[in-house]
Each structure stands twice: as C-alpha cells, then as structure tokens.
Design an enzyme around this catalytic site. Structure first.
Site, mmCIF file in Angstrom:
data_model
loop_
_atom_site.group_PDB
_atom_site.id
_atom_site.type_symbol
_atom_site.label_atom_id
_atom_site.label_comp_id
_atom_site.label_asym_id
_atom_site.label_seq_id
_atom_site.Cartn_x
_atom_site.Cartn_y
_atom_site.Cartn_z
ATOM 1 N N ASP A 1 19.519 28.815 43.003
ATOM 2 C CA ASP A 1 19.811 30.258 42.897
ATOM 3 C C ASP A 1 18.863 31.009 43.829
ATOM 4 O OD1 ASP A 1 21.316 31.836 40.218
ATOM 5 O OD2 ASP A 1 20.201 33.006 41.700
ATOM 6 N N ASP B 1 18.956 29.859 49.375
ATOM 7 C CA ASP B 1 20.157 30.590 49.760
ATOM 8 C C ASP B 1 21.255 29.570 50.066
ATOM 9 O OD1 ASP B 1 22.095 32.131 50.930
ATOM 10 O OD2 ASP B 1 20.789 32.984 52.490
ATOM 11 N N PHE C 1 28.855 28.583 40.600
ATOM 12 C CA PHE C 1 29.063 29.925 40.030
ATOM 13 C C PHE C 1 28.711 31.038 41.008
ATOM 14 C CE2 PHE C 1 28.189 27.204 36.386
ATOM 15 C CZ PHE C 1 29.152 27.594 35.477
ATOM 16 N N SER D 1 39.251 32.637 39.314
ATOM 17 C CA SER D 1 39.515 33.899 38.625
ATOM 18 C C SER D 1 41.004 34.115 38.437
ATOM 19 C CB SER D 1 38.954 35.035 39.489
ATOM 20 O OG SER D 1 39.438 36.280 39.040
ATOM 21 N N TYR E 1 38.588 39.840 47.110
ATOM 22 C CA TYR E 1 37.834 38.947 46.222
ATOM 23 C C TYR E 1 38.721 37.797 45.736
ATOM 24 C CZ TYR E 1 36.272 37.327 41.646
ATOM 25 O OH TYR E 1 35.972 36.538 40.568
ATOM 26 N N LYS F 1 38.816 33.481 46.365
ATOM 27 C CA LYS F 1 38.911 32.444 45.318
ATOM 28 C C LYS F 1 40.093 31.515 45.603
ATOM 29 C CE LYS F 1 35.374 33.686 42.890
ATOM 30 N NZ LYS F 1 34.209 32.791 42.764
ATOM 31 N N PHE G 1 39.576 34.641 32.866
ATOM 32 C CA PHE G 1 40.103 35.972 32.581
ATOM 33 C C PHE G 1 38.875 36.869 32.344
ATOM 34 C CE2 PHE G 1 44.765 35.733 32.781
ATOM 35 C CZ PHE G 1 44.824 34.455 33.313
ATOM 36 N N ILE H 1 37.406 56.037 31.333
ATOM 37 C CA ILE H 1 38.553 55.139 31.112
ATOM 38 C C ILE H 1 39.445 55.257 32.339
ATOM 39 C CG2 ILE H 1 40.611 54.669 29.725
ATOM 40 C CD1 ILE H 1 39.209 55.725 27.306
ATOM 41 N N ASP I 1 44.154 47.695 39.565
ATOM 42 C CA ASP I 1 44.165 47.301 38.153
ATOM 43 C C ASP I 1 45.606 47.152 37.660
ATOM 44 O OD1 ASP I 1 41.476 47.083 37.771
ATOM 45 O OD2 ASP I 1 41.227 48.964 36.667
HETATM 46 N N1 UDP Z 1 37.490 49.799 32.630
HETATM 47 C C1 UDP Z 1 37.340 51.137 32.271
HETATM 48 N N2 UDP Z 1 36.088 51.694 32.420
HETATM 49 C C2 UDP Z 1 35.014 51.016 32.923
HETATM 50 C C3 UDP Z 1 35.200 49.660 33.287
HETATM 51 C C4 UDP Z 1 36.452 49.089 33.146
HETATM 52 O O1 UDP Z 1 38.272 51.781 31.809
HETATM 53 O O2 UDP Z 1 33.928 51.608 33.038
HETATM 54 C C5 UDP Z 1 38.806 49.164 32.436
HETATM 55 C C6 UDP Z 1 39.396 48.556 33.706
HETATM 56 O O3 UDP Z 1 40.163 49.519 34.398
HETATM 57 C C7 UDP Z 1 40.218 47.398 33.151
HETATM 58 C C8 UDP Z 1 39.445 46.968 31.912
HETATM 59 O O4 UDP Z 1 38.618 48.073 31.562
HETATM 60 O O5 UDP Z 1 41.479 47.846 32.733
HETATM 61 C C9 UDP Z 1 38.560 45.764 32.166
HETATM 62 O O6 UDP Z 1 37.804 46.003 33.317
HETATM 63 P P1 UDP Z 1 36.636 45.044 33.812
HETATM 64 O O7 UDP Z 1 36.047 45.643 35.052
HETATM 65 O O8 UDP Z 1 35.703 44.755 32.683
HETATM 66 O O9 UDP Z 1 37.397 43.675 34.158
HETATM 67 P P2 UDP Z 1 38.655 43.400 35.134
HETATM 68 O O10 UDP Z 1 39.838 43.240 34.216
HETATM 69 O O11 UDP Z 1 38.789 44.526 36.090
HETATM 70 O O12 UDP Z 1 38.277 42.113 35.787
#
Ligand code: UDP
Length: 323
Positions: free
Chosen positions: A31, A50, A72, A116, A140, A144, A168, A206, A284
């Site tokens: 690490d 590194d 990881f 992922s 990203y 992967k 997930f 949100i 998203d």
């Molecule tokens: N989310 C949110 N507010 C935050 C962080 C995440 O509403 O401050 C929402 C995001 O839009 C997604 C869910 O929570 O629908 C999970 O987000 P996270 O970043 O934890 O994981 P992701 O599913 O993006 O890998």
C-alpha cells in the site's frame, strides 16, 4: 505461502486482511498509504510502495513467497473519472498490469480482482446476473471492465486463474470497531449521512427524488463490508482449490432507497437527519440489484451482516469513535 494484498490498508482491503488473518493466512500488505490508513493495518507484513512502480512490485515477489494476489488498490470516484479519465486509465490499468507481470515472473497465477457493478452500465434487467451485458457508462467502470478483459485473455494465454468480484454498494464497518469507511472527499451515502449527524458536513444532499422508484429516490443493494471480506476468503479458497476463473456479483438482492437509508439511520442513531433535495448526479441509475445466486452456488457465500440496521449500527459505532 503468503497472500499479497494490494491496497490492504484501504476500506475493503483492510477488512479482508482482518478476515484472512482470522483464518490463519499469512498476509503481505502492499500500500502507498495515499488513501489507506496506518491504523487499518491489523497484522501481516507491510510494504509501503507504489503499484505504478514496476520494479517495487517485482521486488515484493522476490522478497516474499507469494501464492496469490488480491488487488483492491484503485481510484474509485465516478465523478472524478469523468473529469480526469487519463488518471483513471493510467492508474487502474497500470497497477493491475504491473501486478500481473510481476506475478507471472514469479510463477504466481492466482488473482482476485475488486470489480464493480459499474461494469454493467445502465441495467437492462433486475436483479443483475453475471451474464448481463457488460457496457459501462462511466470511465471508472470502463477501467474495471478493461481489467476484466485483460484477465480473460491472460487466463487463455498464460493459465491465469482469477475471480473478479463485482461489488454492489459496500457499506458498514468492522463489528469489532477497529476498521471503518473513510474517503476524502467522501461521496458515499452512508458515511455522508453519519458525517452530517456528527456535524462534520453540512446537511445531507439527496441526489434526485424523481426516479421511477416507489419513493422517487434511487434504490441500491447495500452489502456489509465484513460479508464482502468473507467472500474474498471464499474466492481465495476456490482458487487455491484449482477451481476455474469466475466473475461473481457481491450484493444481497435487497433494494433500499436513499430515503429508507435515511429513516433507518434515524432509528439507529436516534437523531433526525437534516437533508435537502438536489438534482440527480450524472450517471446515477434508478435501481441496482445484484443476483446473489452465483456467489451462493459457486463460493458457498451467504450475507450475515448486510441488513441495513446492522450496516448502520456498525458504521455509526465506528464513525462516532473515530471521525
Ligand atoms: N447519494 C445521495 N447523497 C449523497 C451520496 C449518495 O443522495 O451524499 C445517493 C446516490 O445518488 C445513490 C445512492 O445514494 O443513489 C448511493 O450512492 P453511493 O455514492 O453511496 O454509491 P453508488 O451507488 O453511487 O456507487
């Protein structure tokens, strides 16, 4: 024989190191501590280096008798990967290539990769099974899926045996309270909720309430990091038992919306979560649900701590103490 854990001081890596040590494996952590934490090293040998430095990676294999590698170490921020894809391609591909080349030079052919759900892109069906088309949307996720393709080619050409674990939503913290989730900047929902409750962040945002879901907020499949760590140990045992290469989802097939996570956090902490509604975050998707059938069938894995209350209880205990 030792197990090399690249990124073993990070969130999921450190929980997996703890699980490996608990099952008697001899571990070497590699690490650079750029995002990993020294406090998250619970045992094993440590190489501070590194992974982009090919000579340093080769040296690790000459110094230790390595039998398998868990990788990881990765850049993980989706939004940043849109802004600076070059950094993502260089790092996420380069680190994997260096590890694989050093492994082959040392005659090591067992590899566990942190992949992922992002490899699936916009889901065509739910829950997502491993044969769902791979068509990542963000850079990203592309890094992967490119590593996954490299692994397949190396399996055919060089006899590599790998398990690519498609995570997930990893969440929660070590029930013993030693390890937890801490990113900088923090983008994940659960730590953001807890940071807002601790007054370390202003109100929670949100990202979208207009998704086609029952309450309008996005639905995700949260998996406790200790369950995730246990799956890595099972994947390692499978490779050590000369089983073939596999792609395996790690999720629970239980969907929880953002508002449901907030309500659960209020129950667990006894505090109201102040929030404001913001526009959707780029890329998203409304719902992400894993089929866990293959993880159960191939690895014999069962989630034990992945209910949302346990996830939040363990995360809150660690955050309250450590942040
Ligand atoms: N989310 C949110 N507010 C935050 C962080 C995440 O509403 O401050 C929402 C995001 O839009 C997604 C869910 O929570 O629908 C999970 O987000 P996270 O970043 O934890 O994981 P992701 O599913 O993006 O890998």
């Amino acid at each position: 024989m030792k197990i090399l854990v690249a990124g073993g001081a990070g969130y999921i890596g450190s929980h997996t190191v703890k699980a490996l040590l608990g099952e008697g494996f001899d571990v070497v952590i590699f690490d650079d501590f750029s995002t990993g934490k020294r406090d998250f090293v619970t045992g094993g040998a440590v190489i501070e280096g590194d992974l982009m430095d090919a000579a340093a990676v080769r040296k690790a294999f000459r110094t230790h008798d390595i039998g398998a590698v868990l990788h990881f170490a990765s850049l993980i921020q989706v939004e940043e990967s849109f802004r600076d894809p070059q950094r993502y391609y260089r790092h996420n591909l380069g680190t994997a290539m260096n590890l694989l080349e050093a492994m082959f030079e040392a005659g090591v052919r067992r590899f566990i990769f942190s992949s992922s759900a992002a490899v699936y892109g916009i889901p065509q069906r739910q829950p997502i099974t491993e044969d769902h088309p791979v068509n990542p949307y963000n850079p990203y996720g592309v890094t992967k899926s490119m590593v996954e393709r490299i692994l397949q080619d190396y399996d055919r050409a060089y006899g590599l045996r790998f398990v690519s674990l498609r995570y997930f939503n990893a969440a929660g913290a070590d029930p013993d309270g030693i390890l937890g989730e801490m990113h900088d900047p923090e983008t994940h929902l659960i730590p953001n909720i807890l940071l807002s409750l601790l007054g370390k962040k202003p109100v929670l945002g949100i990202f979208g309430t207009d998704f086609p879901t029952p309450d309008g907020t996005a639905v995700r499949d949260y998996i406790h990091v200790t369950d995730l760590a246990a799956a890595h140990v099972l994947a390692l045992r499978s490779l050590l038992g000369d089983k073939p290469s596999e792609f395996i989802n790690l999720g629970t097939n239980v969907g929880i919306s953002v508002l449901e996570v907030i309500r659960a956090a209020e129950r667990v902490t006894g505090k109201p979560v102040p929030y404001k509604i913001l526009p959707r975050r780029e890329g998203d998707v409304p719902v992400l649900l894993a089929s866990r059938e293959k993880a159960e069938r191939v690895l014999g894995w069962t989630p034990r701590l992945s209910d949302i209350e346990t996830i939040l209880r363990t995360a809150w205990a660690w955050h309250r103490k450590s942040v």
